[in-house]
Every structure is written in C-alpha cells, then in structure tokens.
Design a protein around this motif. Structure first.
Motif, PDB file in Angstrom:
ATOM      1  N   LYS A  16     -18.424 -35.943   6.148  1.00 37.66           N
ATOM      2  CA  LYS A  16     -17.539 -37.062   6.456  1.00 37.66           C
ATOM      3  C   LYS A  16     -16.102 -36.557   6.381  1.00 37.66           C
ATOM      4  O   LYS A  16     -15.750 -35.862   5.443  1.00 37.66           O
ATOM      5  N   VAL A  18     -12.342 -36.264   5.433  1.00 37.28           N
ATOM      6  CA  VAL A  18     -11.538 -36.719   4.301  1.00 37.28           C
ATOM      7  C   VAL A  18     -10.096 -36.771   4.779  1.00 37.28           C
ATOM      8  O   VAL A  18      -9.579 -35.797   5.316  1.00 37.28           O
ATOM      9  N   ASP A  22      -7.642 -40.815   0.521  1.00 33.71           N
ATOM     10  CA  ASP A  22      -9.019 -40.934   0.030  1.00 33.71           C
ATOM     11  C   ASP A  22      -9.102 -40.406  -1.400  1.00 33.71           C
ATOM     12  O   ASP A  22      -8.397 -39.473  -1.775  1.00 33.71           O
ATOM     13  N   THR A  23      -9.985 -40.984  -2.188  1.00 34.56           N
ATOM     14  CA  THR A  23     -10.272 -40.482  -3.525  1.00 34.56           C
ATOM     15  C   THR A  23     -11.514 -39.620  -3.435  1.00 34.56           C
ATOM     16  O   THR A  23     -12.580 -40.097  -3.048  1.00 34.56           O
ATOM     17  N   TYR A  47     -17.700 -36.569  -2.922  1.00 30.69           N
ATOM     18  CA  TYR A  47     -17.969 -37.872  -2.332  1.00 30.69           C
ATOM     19  C   TYR A  47     -16.678 -38.640  -2.101  1.00 30.69           C
ATOM     20  O   TYR A  47     -15.736 -38.527  -2.883  1.00 30.69           O
ATOM     21  N   VAL A  48     -16.634 -39.424  -1.021  1.00 32.40           N
ATOM     22  CA  VAL A  48     -15.559 -40.371  -0.754  1.00 32.40           C
ATOM     23  C   VAL A  48     -16.207 -41.736  -0.619  1.00 32.40           C
ATOM     24  O   VAL A  48     -17.087 -41.925   0.232  1.00 32.40           O
ATOM     25  N   ASP A  49     -15.814 -42.667  -1.464  1.00 29.76           N
ATOM     26  CA  ASP A  49     -16.394 -44.023  -1.469  1.00 29.76           C
ATOM     27  C   ASP A  49     -17.916 -43.990  -1.603  1.00 29.76           C
ATOM     28  O   ASP A  49     -18.630 -44.766  -0.966  1.00 29.76           O
ATOM     29  N   GLY A  50     -18.439 -43.061  -2.388  1.00 36.47           N
ATOM     30  CA  GLY A  50     -19.865 -42.960  -2.624  1.00 36.47           C
ATOM     31  C   GLY A  50     -20.644 -42.299  -1.502  1.00 36.47           C
ATOM     32  O   GLY A  50     -21.864 -42.170  -1.584  1.00 36.47           O
ATOM     33  N   VAL A  51     -19.956 -41.840  -0.451  1.00 34.01           N
ATOM     34  CA  VAL A  51     -20.608 -41.185   0.687  1.00 34.01           C
ATOM     35  C   VAL A  51     -20.338 -39.682   0.591  1.00 34.01           C
ATOM     36  O   VAL A  51     -19.201 -39.257   0.377  1.00 34.01           O
TER      37      VAL A  51
END
Length: 65
Positions: A16, A18, A22-23, A47-51
């Motif tokens: 994904k 980044v 983004d965190t 991971y970013v937002d759990g993804v």
C-alpha cells in the motif's frame, strides 16, 4: 536507541502506498543478535491504518551502544 540500517540483503514487498501524514506502525522480529558487535538480523512488517503497507523479509542493522 540509535539504529543504523544496512540496506544490503533485504527485500521490500510494497502493499500500500505510504504518503506524508500517514502513521506507520512497525513490527520487527529480531532473528539474530551479535552482542559483541551490536549487529542484528531481523524481519519486519509495517502497517498504515491496520493495512499491511510493506514487508521486509531480511534486514541487517547495527545498534549503537
């Protein structure tokens, strides 16, 4: 703790994009640790937002004392 990444012998599998803002949550598993020289071999996922954003199959870094 200061970490210096050695960018040899690692593979990135981008999942994904980044983007700024983004965190990035990183999970790293240390496979080997050489106490005398402070050299670590590890694998990791980020991971970013759990993804899943990226997976590193192998990385080597030095931990400063």
């Amino acid at each position: 703790m200061f970490l210096n990444l050695c960018l040899t012998n690692f593979f990135l599998v981008p999942q994904k994009p980044v983007v700024p803002g983004d965190t990035l949550v990183m999970e790293v598993e240390v496979l080997k640790f050489n106490k005398k020289f402070g050299i670590c071999k590890a694998t990791g996922k980020a991971y970013v937002d759990g993804v899943l954003a990226v997976e590193v199959q192998e990385m080597t870094f030095a931990q400063a004392k």
